[in-house]
Design a protein around this motif. Structure first.
Motif: not given
Length: 221
Positions: A148-161, A199-214
């Motif tokens: 994962l490295g940075e910036p994810y490694a510093a995120d306290p949620r990383a281990e749980l994800l 969950l990490v804030g890359q996308l707004p929650s209303d795009e959760l079911l969007d089928g387009s590629p990330l």
């Protein structure tokens, strides 16, 4: 004049025989599964006497767990090699999902799964397998976080994800092995990638079911 090779010591011959037995056991596990990996099958594959195999591994459980250690080490090494080949600009959170999914659909994983099922009713195998499985789980989690490295490694949620990713994909691999098509499995993996992005804030929650590629180069929010 032909130069003679030095004779191997007894310790070297013993180590070579042990390595041969383990290699043949690992091959048998990967190709035929737990039930078919008997002492007789291993000794025939290795071209050794049954007594020789049992001299190194007195019980079948000891033989299988020792071979599992070898399979686990190969699995970890494969993960490391694939992680090193990741493109530098690719989003690491998505990459961890891809790496985990390949690992959890590998012959080595299905070998482990076969042993887990057998260990449910085999106390000796279970006792010997617990330590090895704890080792691989600990090491895989460490490797995932390292990738994962940075910036994810510093995120306290990383281990749980990472934990959620392993648990979800393990369950998906186990159930889809019998009931799911490849397309259905890949669809779940894509949905999980999108859920992680939310969950990490890359996308707004209303795009959760969007089928387009990330986006491949998304960064943590």
């Amino acid at each position: 004049m032909t130069e003679q090779r030095p004779r191997r010591t007894q310790a070297q011959r013993r180590a070579s025989t042990r390595a041969r037995i383990l290699a043949c056991t690992a091959e048998c596990l990967l190709e035929s599964g737990y039930a078919a990996t008997t002492v007789s099958a291993v000794q025939e594959r290795a071209g050794l006497a049954r007594g020789t195999v049992q001299h190194h591994f007195p019980t079948r459980a000891e033989l299988l767990v020792a071979a599992t250690t070898q399979v686990v080490d190969q699995r970890l090494e494969q993960f490391r090699r694939e992680a090193e080949l990741l493109p530098p600009g690719r989003d690491r959170l998505q990459s961890v999902v891809d790496l985990a999914w390949r690992d959890l659909n590998s012959p080595a994983f299905f070998t482990a799964l076969d042993l887990w099922v057998a260990a449910r009713t085999d106390a000796e195998l279970r006792d010997r397998l617990v330590h090895e499985e704890q080792r691989v789980f600990t090491e895989m989690r460490r490797l995932y976080l390292e990738v994962l490295g940075e910036p994810y490694a510093a995120d306290p949620r990383a281990e749980l994800l990472v934990e959620f990713t392993i648990d979800l994909l393990t369950g998906l691999s186990m159930t889809a092995m019998l009931t799911g098509t490849l397309g259905e499995r890949e669809a779940v993996v894509r949905r999980w990638k999108r859920a992680l992005a939310v969950l990490v804030g890359q996308l707004p929650s209303d795009e959760l079911l969007d089928g387009s590629p990330l986006p491949l180069t998304a960064s943590a929010g």
